[in-house]
Design a protein around this motif. Structure first.
Motif: not given
Length: 380
Positions: A132-156
């Motif tokens: 995989g390639v990165v042109l600009g910036a890389l950040r960890i963690p990806a989305l602070p405070g947002v649960p991953p997909r397929d959860t009730p909070e994320a509407g999965g």
């Protein structure tokens, strides 16, 4: 603006839907300034990649947002054609932060003129161990405070109310007379006797057409009335001389007996909530992450020291600039800064944002800097 370039203008479908006027302006400017212009209107990623693969000697110009540029660079990188190809971008869309940070001028006219009269700038590229390639910036963690997909909070898929079950659906067609809500069928029979006549038992005055087995009597093969699935008394034929509104008195009694004799059926969710589907992965939630970060083989932070964020981006003078922000205890902790050509991050499952895309979860990932790996046409 005359030029001898032969251009391949690849217009991303999202750009056409987002700002068709800007796309038309860019196409007119490019067609007027180039010796030869071929316009491609792909409908998806496959056609987008196919158009780039068949460009021949034409110089590609991508009309789209950051994701379109990243898609083009990723495709050319996988085909190992970045070294001999200079890309141009006309930014159209909503996600344009990467394009502006790379120096692409805003506006369709200015960007199209830069694609015609600009100069090629060779830029560094971050390539991970999965190609995989990165042109600009890389950040960890990806989305602070947002649960991953397929959860009730994320509407999965696990979210949402229970579907209509027994006792919740609408009444069947034709059962608008004497229907108990979700429980009983019709109380108006069409038979001529209390138990029906005929070999098949049809014409029984007590047949109900509401919620099936919930209540009401049905006629068996022998013509006898069956009441094992519910009470049939509320669906009996009205006695002679009782008038046409007998069902108004019989219906509440039948409903009360049905509810008192049959246990309530609880509503069931369409999919059970398993613990693995509501867990927030480490590095993807609001809390600190425990990661090991190595730059050129030197450990900057280990698993015993939680960190808030890790940022990596191609440097100005070669190499990758790494910034680590440890968790503050009391006074604010100073960030750790380093520059190197090989960055490895490992630990519990973490997600990361590379340019405009979120990837993961992974347990370890290594990014290597490739200097002057790709070319972008920018204003001279």
């Amino acid at each position: 603006m005359a030029t001898d370039d032969q251009l391949l203008v690849v217009i991303d479908p999202l750009a056409r839907r987002t700002d068709g006027e800007a796309v038309r302006i860019a196409k007119d400017v490019l067609s007027a300034g180039a010796a030869s212009t071929k316009v491609c209107l792909p409908e998806g990623p496959e056609e987008f990649a196919r158009a780039l693969s068949r460009r021949g000697s034409r110089r590609p110009v991508v009309v789209g947002d950051d994701r379109a540029l990243l898609r083009a660079v990723s495709h050319l990188h996988r085909r190992r054609e970045l070294a001999g190809c200079a890309l141009s971008l006309v930014p159209v869309g909503t996600a344009l932060g990467l394009a502006h940070s790379l120096g692409v001028p805003p506006g369709a006219v200015a960007a199209a003129r830069a694609a015609l009269d600009g100069v090629e700038r060779r830029l560094d590229l971050l390539v991970d161990d999965s190609d995989g390639v990165v042109l600009g910036a890389l950040r960890i963690p990806a989305l602070p405070g947002v649960p991953p997909r397929d959860t009730p909070e994320a509407g999965g898929p696990a979210a949402g109310a229970a579907p209509p079950g027994p006792g919740r659906g609408k009444a069947a067609p034709g059962s608008d007379r004497g229907t108990a809500p979700g429980r009983t069928g019709t109380a108006s029979g069409t038979g001529t006797g209390p138990s029906g006549t005929g070999p098949s038992g049809t014409g029984s005055s007590g047949t109900g057409s509401g919620a099936g087995r919930e209540a009401g009597s049905g006629a068996g093969p022998d013509g006898a009335t069956r009441s094992g699935e519910g009470s049939a008394e509320g669906c009996a034929s009205p006695p002679s001389g009782s008038g046409s509104h007998f069902w108004l008195r019989a219906w509440p009694q039948s409903l009360a007996r049905t509810l008192s004799t049959r246990p309530a059926i609880p509503a069931r969710m369409s999919r059970p909530l398993r613990p693995s589907r509501i867990r927030v992965a480490a590095g993807g939630g609001p809390g600190p992450s425990r990661l090991r970060v190595e730059v050129d083989g030197v450990i900057l932070v280990d698993l015993d020291q939680p960190v808030e964020t890790v940022s990596v981006m191609p440097g100005v003078d070669g190499g990758a600039d790494v910034e680590i922000r440890p968790v503050s205890v009391g006074a604010e902790a100073a960030p750790l800064l380093a520059t190197g050509h090989r960055v490895t991050v490992s630990g519990a499952d973490f997600r990361y944002r590379a340019d405009s895309l979120v990837a993961g979860p992974v347990r370890t990932r290594t990014w290597t800097v490739r200097e002057a790996a790709w070319g972008l046409t920018l204003p001279g």
